[in-house]
Design a protein around this motif. Structure first.
Motif, PDB file in Angstrom:
ATOM      1  N   UNK A   1     -31.821 -25.372   6.986  1.00 10.71           N
ATOM      2  CA  UNK A   1     -31.150 -24.287   7.711  1.00 10.71           C
ATOM      3  C   UNK A   1     -31.887 -23.979   9.014  1.00 10.71           C
ATOM      4  N   UNK A   2     -31.148 -23.505   9.983  1.00 13.24           N
ATOM      5  CA  UNK A   2     -31.711 -23.171  11.287  1.00 13.24           C
ATOM      6  C   UNK A   2     -32.484 -21.856  11.221  1.00 13.24           C
ATOM      7  N   UNK A   3     -33.598 -21.744  11.949  1.00 16.49           N
ATOM      8  CA  UNK A   3     -34.317 -20.474  12.012  1.00 16.49           C
ATOM      9  C   UNK A   3     -33.676 -19.504  13.011  1.00 16.49           C
ATOM     10  N   UNK A   4     -32.516 -19.874  13.588  1.00 18.79           N
ATOM     11  CA  UNK A   4     -31.844 -19.049  14.583  1.00 18.79           C
ATOM     12  C   UNK A   4     -30.467 -18.632  14.093  1.00 18.79           C
ATOM     13  N   UNK A   5     -30.054 -17.436  14.472  1.00 22.71           N
ATOM     14  CA  UNK A   5     -28.706 -16.953  14.211  1.00 22.71           C
ATOM     15  C   UNK A   5     -28.177 -16.325  15.498  1.00 22.71           C
ATOM     16  N   UNK A   6     -26.870 -16.187  15.580  1.00 22.98           N
ATOM     17  CA  UNK A   6     -26.247 -15.546  16.737  1.00 22.98           C
ATOM     18  C   UNK A   6     -25.968 -14.095  16.390  1.00 22.98           C
ATOM     19  N   UNK A   7     -26.444 -13.176  17.264  1.00 26.94           N
ATOM     20  CA  UNK A   7     -26.207 -11.755  16.996  1.00 26.94           C
ATOM     21  C   UNK A   7     -24.831 -11.336  17.505  1.00 26.94           C
TER      22      UNK A   7
END
Length: 112
Positions: A1-7
């Protein structure tokens, strides 16, 4: 899984974790005529007139501003333009056309 998400505003947000970048980070534009050192940080855009960018070529060096070079090991240029920190552990804090060429040397630009 990516350590980034879109807020909710469309920004990519990292998890509250430490990140390690062994080679370096360039924020802004990459300067093709630079041989980047290891563990470096460059922040800036290419100069509109000359096409030059910041170049942290010394290992552990940092270059901010415009068309600055940090070629000494652990050297820093923290602003301004066309500055050079070529000595090991040397630093230029800004202004233009300044140089810190000796080991452990510093150049501070002040105009009154």
């Amino acid at each position: 899984p990516s350590p980034f998400t879109v807020d909710e505003n469309g920004w990519w947000v990292a998890e509250p974790k430490m990140f390690r970048f062994p080679q370096g980070i360039v924020i802004g534009e990459r300067y093709d005529n630079c041989t980047y050192g290891e563990a470096v940080l460059a922040v800036g855009l290419l100069d509109e007139n000359s096409g030059q960018g910041n170049c942290p070529s010394g290992d552990g060096s940092v270059a901010f501003g415009a068309a600055n070079t940090a070629s000494g090991k652990h050297s820093t240029v923290t602003g301004g333009s066309i500055n050079h920190a070529s000595g090991q552990d040397s630093s230029v804090s800004g202004g233009a056309y300044n140089a810190a060429s000796g080991q452990d040397s510093a150049q501070v630009s002040v105009r009154l």
